[in-house]
Scaffold this active site. Structure first.
Site, PDB file in Angstrom:
ATOM      1  N   SER A   1      38.313  34.816  43.317  1.00  0.00           N
ATOM      2  CA  SER A   1      39.225  35.538  44.205  1.00  0.00           C
ATOM      3  C   SER A   1      38.548  36.013  45.486  1.00  0.00           C
ATOM      4  O   SER A   1      39.211  36.149  46.524  1.00  0.00           O
ATOM      5  CB  SER A   1      39.825  36.740  43.470  1.00  0.00           C
TER       6      SER A   1
ATOM      7  N   ASP B   1      43.737  47.536  45.556  1.00  0.00           N
ATOM      8  CA  ASP B   1      43.607  47.473  44.097  1.00  0.00           C
ATOM      9  C   ASP B   1      42.301  48.072  43.606  1.00  0.00           C
ATOM     10  O   ASP B   1      41.995  48.014  42.416  1.00  0.00           O
ATOM     11  CB  ASP B   1      43.758  46.031  43.597  1.00  0.00           C
TER      12      ASP B   1
ATOM     13  N   HIS C   1      39.098  44.386  44.888  1.00  0.00           N
ATOM     14  CA  HIS C   1      38.827  43.383  45.908  1.00  0.00           C
ATOM     15  C   HIS C   1      38.603  44.058  47.258  1.00  0.00           C
ATOM     16  O   HIS C   1      39.128  45.133  47.521  1.00  0.00           O
ATOM     17  CB  HIS C   1      39.984  42.386  46.015  1.00  0.00           C
TER      18      HIS C   1
END
Length: 337
Positions: A76, A241, A244
């Site tokens: 990610s 979040d 990240h």
């Protein structure tokens, strides 16, 4: 046991098919499991949008001449999880920066997958080599964080990475691996899990460095991604979040990787001369890997076996949207095709 010795054991286990070598001992497992459950309730609950597709040409201001071809692989972090605009993803930032330095357009193909662990790299390499039309000139890999959080055996993790680097190098691509970030700086993670996350992340980063350099690639440590700068400014550099990076965080990480990306293609205005004033050195690979894991933004590349070069390249080029004091042009915005 020193980090260098642990990293070497992990790398050796990967190379010779040894059994799993754990990074965390069994002591305090009950406490750690409780900490993990607490961390899961705090991390990753924010709004993390699906990363935009960054495939396309960058730097069209330099014309439509034959572009440099760049591949982006990993998890990610490589995909840009948490940002909403294409130009904010690390792939787009690196492609724009590379175009500005090379004064040539860059054709980016990003095959990174949010949530991926290192065993997905084989699929990603196959996809990249099959669909890019020709071998990329350079590939950047960001991987490792999910290996730690999913408790993937370290030997399996680095074995998968080594295979991916070898395949890309055999195909003719330069390879830069941004090693596992320091997960001990994630704000909602408490002690003793924070200490173990940091220890595990750095040991894996060191082992990643060893196998990458042995396959002819270069590494850049990403302690900087979730490291000291993020620890000092968590509100600015972490995304919604709490896991990240934010837009500013991805820009910080991209600027750590960009000099090594350019140097791999012979574009960075520095030689391999070691600058003692910046603590650059030639060390055995395992010791260089251990040192890099402890110091964010450190590059490790191969020298005469079994030695490696430890370098700290200056960050001379501003990120997109900023103007450097030298008056250099900023990288262009992304152009989709």
């Amino acid at each position: 046991m020193s980090r260098a010795r642990v990293a070497r054991r992990i790398a050796a286990g990967a190379a010779y098919g040894g059994g799993s070598i754990g990074l965390i001992g069994a002591a305090g497992v009950g406490i750690l499991l409780a900490e993990v459950q607490l961390a899961k309730r705090s991390v990753g609950n924010g709004d993390a949008p699906v990363p935009p597709n960054g495939d396309g040409w960058y730097g069209l201001a330099f014309g439509r001449t034959e572009p440099l071809r760049m591949g982006m692989l990993g998890d990610s972090l490589a995909a840009g999880q948490g940002v909403r605009r294409t130009g904010q993803t690390p792939g787009a930032l690196l492609a724009s920066g590379l175009a500005a330095v090379a004064e040539r357009p860059v054709d980016l193909r990003n095959v990174a997958l949010p949530g991926a662990t290192s065993d997905d790299l084989d699929r990603q390499v196959t996809l990249l080599l099959a669909e890019s039309g020709r071998t990329p000139d350079v590939c950047a890999i960001m991987i490792g964080a999910n290996d730690v959080t999913h408790r993937m055996p370290a030997t399996e993790s680095v074995r998968c990475l080594s295979s991916a680097v070898r395949r890309l190098r055999t195909a003719g691509a330069e390879v830069i691996v941004a090693t596992c970030p320091d997960l001990g700086t994630i704000e909602p993670v408490y002690q003793p899990l924070r200490w173990l996350a940091r220890r595990t992340s750095r040991q894996l980063a060191a082992a990643q460095t060893i196998v990458t350099v042995e396959q002819g690639g270069r590494t850049i440590s990403l302690g900087d991604l979730l490291g000291p700068e993020f620890e000092a400014h968590p509100r600015e550099l972490f995304g919604p979040d709490n896991y990240h990076p934010s837009v500013e965080g991805y820009a910080t990480a991209a600027m750590a990787v960009l000099p090594t990306l350019c140097a791999a293609l012979g574009l960075w205005p520095e030689t391999d001369h070691l600058d003692v004033s910046r603590d650059e050195d030639m060390l055995p690979v395992a010791k260089a890997a251990s040192a890099a894991a402890s110091e964010p933004g450190t590059e490790v590349s191969a020298a005469r076996a079994p030695w490696a070069l430890l370098k700290h390249r200056r960050r001379r080029h501003p990120v997109p949207g900023e103007t450097g004091e030298s008056g250099e042009a900023t990288p262009s915005e992304a152009h989709q095709i």
